[in-house]
Design a protein around this motif. Sequence first.
Motif, PDB file in Angstrom:
ATOM      1  N   ILE A 253      24.686 108.247  31.187  1.00 24.40           N
ATOM      2  CA  ILE A 253      24.341 108.284  29.766  1.00 24.40           C
ATOM      3  C   ILE A 253      23.467 107.079  29.451  1.00 24.40           C
ATOM      4  O   ILE A 253      23.710 105.980  29.958  1.00 24.40           O
ATOM      5  N   VAL A 254      22.457 107.276  28.604  1.00 22.01           N
ATOM      6  CA  VAL A 254      21.637 106.169  28.110  1.00 22.01           C
ATOM      7  C   VAL A 254      21.682 106.181  26.588  1.00 22.01           C
ATOM      8  O   VAL A 254      21.372 107.194  25.958  1.00 22.01           O
ATOM      9  N   ILE A 255      22.095 105.057  26.017  1.00 22.55           N
ATOM     10  CA  ILE A 255      22.084 104.912  24.560  1.00 22.55           C
ATOM     11  C   ILE A 255      21.245 103.689  24.216  1.00 22.55           C
ATOM     12  O   ILE A 255      21.633 102.554  24.502  1.00 22.55           O
ATOM     13  N   CYS A 256      20.095 103.923  23.638  1.00 21.11           N
ATOM     14  CA  CYS A 256      19.242 102.833  23.179  1.00 21.11           C
ATOM     15  C   CYS A 256      19.633 102.504  21.738  1.00 21.11           C
ATOM     16  O   CYS A 256      19.933 103.398  20.950  1.00 21.11           O
ATOM     17  N   VAL A 257      19.626 101.224  21.423  1.00 21.85           N
ATOM     18  CA  VAL A 257      20.085 100.767  20.109  1.00 21.85           C
ATOM     19  C   VAL A 257      18.997  99.913  19.474  1.00 21.85           C
ATOM     20  O   VAL A 257      18.323  99.135  20.164  1.00 21.85           O
ATOM     21  N   GLY A 258      18.820 100.060  18.165  1.00 19.76           N
ATOM     22  CA  GLY A 258      17.807  99.286  17.468  1.00 19.76           C
ATOM     23  C   GLY A 258      18.236  98.907  16.068  1.00 19.76           C
ATOM     24  O   GLY A 258      19.127  99.529  15.474  1.00 19.76           O
ATOM     25  N   GLN A 259      17.611  97.883  15.535  1.00 21.95           N
ATOM     26  CA  GLN A 259      17.877  97.405  14.175  1.00 21.95           C
ATOM     27  C   GLN A 259      17.148  98.263  13.145  1.00 21.95           C
ATOM     28  O   GLN A 259      15.961  98.553  13.296  1.00 21.95           O
ATOM     29  N   ALA A 260      17.877  98.651  12.109  1.00 28.60           N
ATOM     30  CA  ALA A 260      17.268  99.337  10.968  1.00 28.60           C
ATOM     31  C   ALA A 260      17.689  98.594   9.708  1.00 28.60           C
ATOM     32  O   ALA A 260      18.683  98.936   9.062  1.00 28.60           O
TER      33      ALA A 260
ATOM     34  N   ALA B 177      14.444 113.645  34.800  1.00 26.94           N
ATOM     35  CA  ALA B 177      15.877 113.426  35.033  1.00 26.94           C
ATOM     36  C   ALA B 177      16.709 114.352  34.152  1.00 26.94           C
ATOM     37  O   ALA B 177      17.395 113.910  33.231  1.00 26.94           O
ATOM     38  N   SER B 178      16.658 115.639  34.427  1.00 25.97           N
ATOM     39  CA  SER B 178      17.328 116.619  33.565  1.00 25.97           C
ATOM     40  C   SER B 178      18.848 116.472  33.562  1.00 25.97           C
ATOM     41  O   SER B 178      19.523 116.996  32.665  1.00 25.97           O
ATOM     42  N   HIS B 179      19.396 115.769  34.550  1.00 24.26           N
ATOM     43  CA  HIS B 179      20.844 115.553  34.606  1.00 24.26           C
ATOM     44  C   HIS B 179      21.308 114.484  33.619  1.00 24.26           C
ATOM     45  O   HIS B 179      22.503 114.382  33.311  1.00 24.26           O
ATOM     46  N   LEU B 180      20.369 113.690  33.124  1.00 24.92           N
ATOM     47  CA  LEU B 180      20.683 112.528  32.304  1.00 24.92           C
ATOM     48  C   LEU B 180      20.851 112.935  30.843  1.00 24.92           C
ATOM     49  O   LEU B 180      20.186 113.838  30.356  1.00 24.92           O
ATOM     50  N   ARG B 181      21.756 112.244  30.153  1.00 23.30           N
ATOM     51  CA  ARG B 181      21.919 112.456  28.719  1.00 23.30           C
ATOM     52  C   ARG B 181      21.562 111.166  27.997  1.00 23.30           C
ATOM     53  O   ARG B 181      21.863 110.070  28.485  1.00 23.30           O
ATOM     54  N   GLY B 182      20.899 111.303  26.871  1.00 23.58           N
ATOM     55  CA  GLY B 182      20.454 110.092  26.203  1.00 23.58           C
ATOM     56  C   GLY B 182      20.180 110.272  24.727  1.00 23.58           C
ATOM     57  O   GLY B 182      20.042 111.394  24.225  1.00 23.58           O
ATOM     58  N   GLY B 183      20.107 109.135  24.044  1.00 29.48           N
ATOM     59  CA  GLY B 183      19.807 109.157  22.624  1.00 29.48           C
ATOM     60  C   GLY B 183      19.648 107.749  22.084  1.00 29.48           C
ATOM     61  O   GLY B 183      19.569 106.776  22.840  1.00 29.48           O
TER      62      GLY B 183
END
Length: 215
Positions: free
Chosen positions: A65-72, A159-165
């Motif tokens: 899993i990949v979760i990118c995080v950012g400031q809003a 990387a179709s096996h990967l999940r992310g957001g």
Amino acid sequence: MSKKVLLTGFDPFGGESMNPSLEAVKQLNGRIAEGIFMVSYEIPTVFHESISVLTKVIQKEEPDIVICVGQAGGRAQLTPELVAINLNDARIPDNQNQQPVDEPIDVNGPAAYFSNLPVKSMVQECIAAGIPAAVSHSAGTFVCNHLFYGLMHYIHTEASHLRGGFIHIPYLPQQVLHKTAPSLGLDTITQGLLVAAVASANDTPERKIIGGSLH
């Protein structure tokens, strides 16, 4: 067998001395919780370089899993993003003084990609844990959306096996001492990211509920 969750946060930008996304994901680096192992990395707030750095980290860490995080700044809740659009339209320069206007992220890419994480379920799990959260239908057009789109493009093409957001988070309290804007404490943000990571890694089914706004 535990799953690996890669979390990324950005370096400070726009005149800020800190970035809550980086501060929060650093708290989770090396953490093991509910069958998942978390690792965190810093991403530059720079168009194109951000995607390049993320891609190299994914190839190195091989996460599930990949979760990118950012400031809003201005948002009052954790806001998992539903969709990334193929547009760079920067209100301010990035950290290398680049300020693209009305430019596609990928000239050959589709207009948008949806997150393949259970966004609404992540929100509901956060709320159940007492953490303010809401679905967002707009990640903006700055480097956050740019990285989110780059991540989903990589998943769809390589990387179709990967999940992310992507998850946007509010300012920290110390960032709003001299401005009028909502904030959340670092512990609350960190716990929210942990809850979201667990929900994603445990394959929590997406919930068919009404929710989401253009923040």
